[in-house]
Design an enzyme around this catalytic site. Structure first.
Site, PDB file in Angstrom:
ATOM      1  N   HIS A   1      -2.525   3.189  -5.409  1.00 58.39           N
ATOM      2  CA  HIS A   1      -3.519   2.188  -5.784  1.00 58.39           C
ATOM      3  C   HIS A   1      -4.898   2.727  -5.440  1.00 58.39           C
ATOM      4  O   HIS A   1      -5.019   3.793  -4.843  1.00 58.39           O
ATOM      5  CB  HIS A   1      -3.256   0.864  -5.058  1.00 58.39           C
TER       6      HIS A   1
ATOM      7  N   CYS B   1       0.809  -1.229   0.000  1.00 62.23           N
ATOM      8  CA  CYS B   1       0.000   0.000   0.000  1.00 62.23           C
ATOM      9  C   CYS B   1       0.840   1.277   0.000  1.00 62.23           C
ATOM     10  O   CYS B   1       0.302   2.377  -0.023  1.00 62.23           O
ATOM     11  CB  CYS B   1      -0.987  -0.002   1.161  1.00 62.23           C
TER      12      CYS B   1
ATOM     13  N   GLU C   1     -13.208  -0.797   2.523  1.00 59.32           N
ATOM     14  CA  GLU C   1     -12.136  -0.594   1.540  1.00 59.32           C
ATOM     15  C   GLU C   1     -12.110  -1.733   0.519  1.00 59.32           C
ATOM     16  O   GLU C   1     -11.872  -1.517  -0.663  1.00 59.32           O
ATOM     17  CB  GLU C   1     -10.814  -0.516   2.299  1.00 59.32           C
TER      18      GLU C   1
ATOM     19  N   HIS D   1     -13.158   9.375  -7.565  1.00 60.78           N
ATOM     20  CA  HIS D   1     -12.163   9.459  -8.642  1.00 60.78           C
ATOM     21  C   HIS D   1     -11.073  10.489  -8.354  1.00 60.78           C
ATOM     22  O   HIS D   1     -10.561  11.143  -9.250  1.00 60.78           O
ATOM     23  CB  HIS D   1     -12.828   9.693  -9.997  1.00 60.78           C
TER      24      HIS D   1
END
Length: 150
Positions: free
Chosen positions: A29, A25, A136, A75
């Site tokens: 991503h 992470c 998530e 986004h």
């Protein structure tokens, strides 16, 4: 009249990276986040009120959450403004990307706390945020409860 909890669910796509993290992470991503917002209050008992029987109109709750969270984070790519990711963020911005810089490491735990603070400020009198669940992935989520945060 009893207190009633109502929940509205939202979804949005957001990218992030965890600076200094020791796993995958640390790379940029994204996730298909699901946010469940639960508020608590007493249903309106005034039969002449157009919202009679409601704790809060789902469309009113939707407006708050969309304006404070979904429309902003959907986004977008989120970075901690206090890390070297600021250079990447600035490069992405110059190329027309939607970037959000926050004062925290953009983990689900910190994001759900941020979201709670944003929603609480907008709720009408008599309506309280009970809990948030920020999912998530299908198997990973963070939860915020008012009872844990007096």
């Amino acid at each position: 009249m009893s207190n009633i909890r109502i929940t509205k669910q939202f979804s949005f796509e957001t990218g992030h990276a965890l600076y200094g993290y020791d796993g995958k992470c640390k790379n940029v991503h994204g996730h298909s986040y699901k946010l469940s917002v639960t508020v608590i209050g007493k249903p309106i008992t005034d039969a002449s009120n157009v919202k009679y029987g409601m704790v809060i109109d789902f469309s009113d709750l939707k407006k708050i959450v969309k304006e404070e969270i979904v429309d902003l984070f959907d986004h977008a790519t989120v970075f901690n403004q206090n890390t070297p990711h600021i250079e990447l963020a600035n490069e992405l911005k110059t190329r027309g990307h939607h970037v959000i810089l926050v004062e925290y490491q953009p983990t689900s735990e910190n994001m759900v706390t941020d979201f709670a603070q944003k929603i609480i400020k907008r709720l009408p009198e008599g309506i309280n945020l009970h809990s948030l669940k920020l999912q998530e992935t299908d198997t990973s989520f963070a939860e915020w409860y008012a009872s844990d945060n007096p």
